[in-house]
Design an enzyme around this catalytic site. Structure first.
Site, PDB file in Angstrom:
ATOM      1  N   GLU A 122       0.828  -1.220   0.000  1.00  0.00           N
ATOM      2  CA  GLU A 122       0.000   0.000   0.000  1.00  0.00           C
ATOM      3  C   GLU A 122       0.855   1.260   0.000  1.00  0.00           C
ATOM      4  O   GLU A 122       1.712   1.429   0.873  1.00  0.00           O
ATOM      5  CB  GLU A 122      -0.912  -0.029   1.246  1.00  0.00           C
ATOM      6  CG  GLU A 122      -1.942   1.074   1.247  1.00  0.00           C
ATOM      7  CD  GLU A 122      -2.907   1.008   2.434  1.00  0.00           C
ATOM      8  OE1 GLU A 122      -3.082  -0.081   3.016  1.00  0.00           O
ATOM      9  OE2 GLU A 122      -3.479   2.048   2.768  1.00  0.00           O
ATOM     10  N   LYS A 137      -7.187  -0.550  11.779  1.00  0.00           N
ATOM     11  CA  LYS A 137      -6.599  -1.010  10.510  1.00  0.00           C
ATOM     12  C   LYS A 137      -5.388  -0.129  10.164  1.00  0.00           C
ATOM     13  O   LYS A 137      -4.367  -0.618   9.684  1.00  0.00           O
ATOM     14  CB  LYS A 137      -7.651  -0.957   9.388  1.00  0.00           C
ATOM     15  CG  LYS A 137      -7.224  -1.629   8.091  1.00  0.00           C
ATOM     16  CD  LYS A 137      -6.444  -0.737   7.141  1.00  0.00           C
ATOM     17  CE  LYS A 137      -6.038  -1.454   5.858  1.00  0.00           C
ATOM     18  NZ  LYS A 137      -5.184  -0.625   5.002  1.00  0.00           N
ATOM     19  N   ASP A 184       4.285 -14.166  12.035  1.00  0.00           N
ATOM     20  CA  ASP A 184       2.933 -14.616  11.688  1.00  0.00           C
ATOM     21  C   ASP A 184       1.944 -13.454  11.871  1.00  0.00           C
ATOM     22  O   ASP A 184       1.527 -13.166  12.992  1.00  0.00           O
ATOM     23  CB  ASP A 184       2.580 -15.803  12.604  1.00  0.00           C
ATOM     24  CG  ASP A 184       1.237 -16.426  12.280  1.00  0.00           C
ATOM     25  OD1 ASP A 184       0.393 -15.759  11.660  1.00  0.00           O
ATOM     26  OD2 ASP A 184       1.029 -17.581  12.668  1.00  0.00           O
ATOM     27  N   HIS A 186      -2.276  10.429  -0.477  1.00  0.00           N
ATOM     28  CA  HIS A 186      -2.369   9.087  -1.044  1.00  0.00           C
ATOM     29  C   HIS A 186      -2.349   9.120  -2.567  1.00  0.00           C
ATOM     30  O   HIS A 186      -1.832   8.232  -3.217  1.00  0.00           O
ATOM     31  CB  HIS A 186      -3.702   8.499  -0.582  1.00  0.00           C
ATOM     32  CG  HIS A 186      -3.682   7.023  -0.408  1.00  0.00           C
ATOM     33  ND1 HIS A 186      -3.107   6.431   0.677  1.00  0.00           N
ATOM     34  CD2 HIS A 186      -4.165   6.027  -1.169  1.00  0.00           C
ATOM     35  CE1 HIS A 186      -3.240   5.128   0.567  1.00  0.00           C
ATOM     36  NE2 HIS A 186      -3.871   4.855  -0.542  1.00  0.00           N
TER      37      HIS A 186
END
Ligand code: NAD
Length: 431
Positions: free
Chosen positions: A86, A270, A286, A384
């Protein structure tokens, strides 16, 4: 190494070519040529190595690996490797680490690396008697568990405690659950804990008179917490048309939304995981385990909420903190097998799993701030878009220098869409 000559600032790193970045890492002694090759993909994981890691291997799946700059964690300069597809994440973390640096950087700590192994006890004839018997024989159970992993035992880890819980309302009725608290030192610990619970099961059955059904670690590693805090001096917060108080109060208001609303909290967390996962992945850890632990921890009070907290100190500076379970290892799993993971760990100079967790939780906090600052001011899309535009340009078929040119035009037109990108490319070809 602990400190490189130039620390973690590396001004202008963004503008260097890939080759120049590699040369700088070597020059400043962060990595050897071999380790740089592992990070650059030249000598990373091979298909042959991968074939030993999972089943039915047909190849490899690559991700971009960037380095977040400016991090000062517990007064130590750290370059942070981040594996993520991202755009904006690496830049966001680096920028916020720079702001935090002005306030002394991140102060992070961890609790002992204690994981929980769960044993589900079915067909127990008498819950109270079984529970009491298990607790009465705790020393025997712990002594038995201590035999299971001599390596962990030698390193000062191993079993720490036994807890017994009665689950009295489940779809199949009541049952007991035994928790084995197990110190896994510098490992993530899943294999170690699963082995221990499987080996201990016969003794638990003999003592309780029940039948041990599941024997598996819990990913809600709420005894193995990492926390970080930072102070952003008020003066660092003003930019362009925004004054410092406005930015600070906007960030606090944005956090307050996540603190009370699960819809917002999911996205807020998130953003934290954008930073956390990227380092977890870069180090071969992991990330599903970390994700599961983080979100379960965020719901521990019965309602899903923000993992971080933002406020202000008496001088009016912005203060932030983040606490979450972080079961990461520097031994075991893929951490030692994957050449890129090894180089990533070397780059950070971590000697223990706790140090790694302290860096990761600091990156999570920085990433959270990057998102909140953008959301509370100009919105997330502006920063972004220019990076996103490059991906759109590549997807539309642009190559070489045309990628940047096309991306800039898309941003200038405020139309970052593939159809428009293709149209512009066609116009250029027709000229
Ligand atoms: P592991 O078994 O490969 O390594 C741990 C072992 O390494 C220890 O038991 C110890 O014997 C040895 N060791 C050597 N030096 C050590 C040190 N300094 N500190 C601690 N141990 C040391 O790996 P693991 O960490 O037990 O398990 C991790 C793996 O388990 C990951 O690949 C994970 O994906 C997988 N896994 C996860 C889950 C889950 O999260 N629910 C379930 C099953 C498996």
């Amino acid at each position: 190494m602990t400190t490189a000559p130039s620390g973690s600032r590396l001004p202008g790193f963004y503008n260097l070519s890939l080759k120049e970045r590699h040369a700088l890492l070597a020059r400043d002694g962060w990595l050897t040529a071999e380790e740089i090759n592992a990070l650059s993909g030249e000598a990373g994981l091979t298909s042959a190595q991968a074939d030993h890691m999972i089943e039915n291997v047909v190849g490899l799946h690559a991700l971009p690996l960037g380095i977040a700059l400016n991090f000062l964690v517990n007064d130590r300069e750290v370059l942070v490797p981040m594996a993520i597809e991202e755009p904006s994440v690496v830049a966001g973390a680096s920028f916020m680490a720079k702001l935090a640096r002005a306030g002394g950087g991140f102060t992070a700590k961890t609790t002992p690396p204690e994981m929980i192994g769960q044993m589900q006890l079915l067909d127990v004839p008498d819950f109270d008697a079984a529970r009491q018997a298990l607790l009465d024989q705790k020393d025997r159970l712990l002594a038995e568990a201590a035999q299971i992993d001599p390596v962990l035992q030698r390193l000062g880890g191993g079993p720490r405690d036994i807890e017994v819980r009665l689950i009295d309302s489940s779809p199949i009725g009541s049952f007991l659950v035994l928790h084995l608290i197990y110190d896994v030192r510098d490992a993530m610990g899943a294999n170690a804990v699963n082995t221990a619970t499987e080996r201990l099961a016969p003794l638990v059955e003999a003592i309780s008179g029940g039948r041990v059904h599941l024997r598996i670690l819990s990913n809600l590693a709420d005894r193995r917490l990492a926390s970080a805090k930072c102070t952003i001096p008020l003066t660092e917060l003003a930019f362009e048309g925004y004054n410092a108080e406005e930015v600070r109060d906007g960030i606090i208001a944005a956090w307050a939304f996540a603190a009370v609303d699960p819809y917002r909290a999911a996205t807020h967390n998130k953003g934290i995981m954008n930073g956390v996962d990227a380092v977890v992945i870069a180090t071969g850890n992991d990330w599903r385990a970390i994700e599961a632990g983080a979100h379960a921890y965020a719901a521990r009070g019965g309602r899903y909420t923000s993992l971080s907290t933002w406020g202000k100190d008496s001088a009016g500076n912005l203060t932030g903190s983040l606490e979450m379970p972080l079961a990461v290892g520097i031994v075991g799993g893929a951490t030692k097998v994957h050449p890129t993971a090894r180089a990533a760990l070397k780059l950070m100079g971590v000697k223990t799993a706790a140090e790694l967790a302290e860096i990761i939780v600091s990156v999570g906090l920085a990433q959270n701030l990057a998102a909140l600052r953008a959301l509370a001011t100009e919105g997330i899309q502006r920063g972004h878009m220019s990076l996103h535009a490059r991906q759109v340009a590549i997807a539309a078929g642009a190559q070489g220098e045309a990628i940047e040119r096309l991306a800039q035009q898309l941003v200038a037109e405020k139309t970052v869409r593939i159809d428009r990108a293709e149209e512009i490319l066609r116009e250029w070809q027709e000229r």
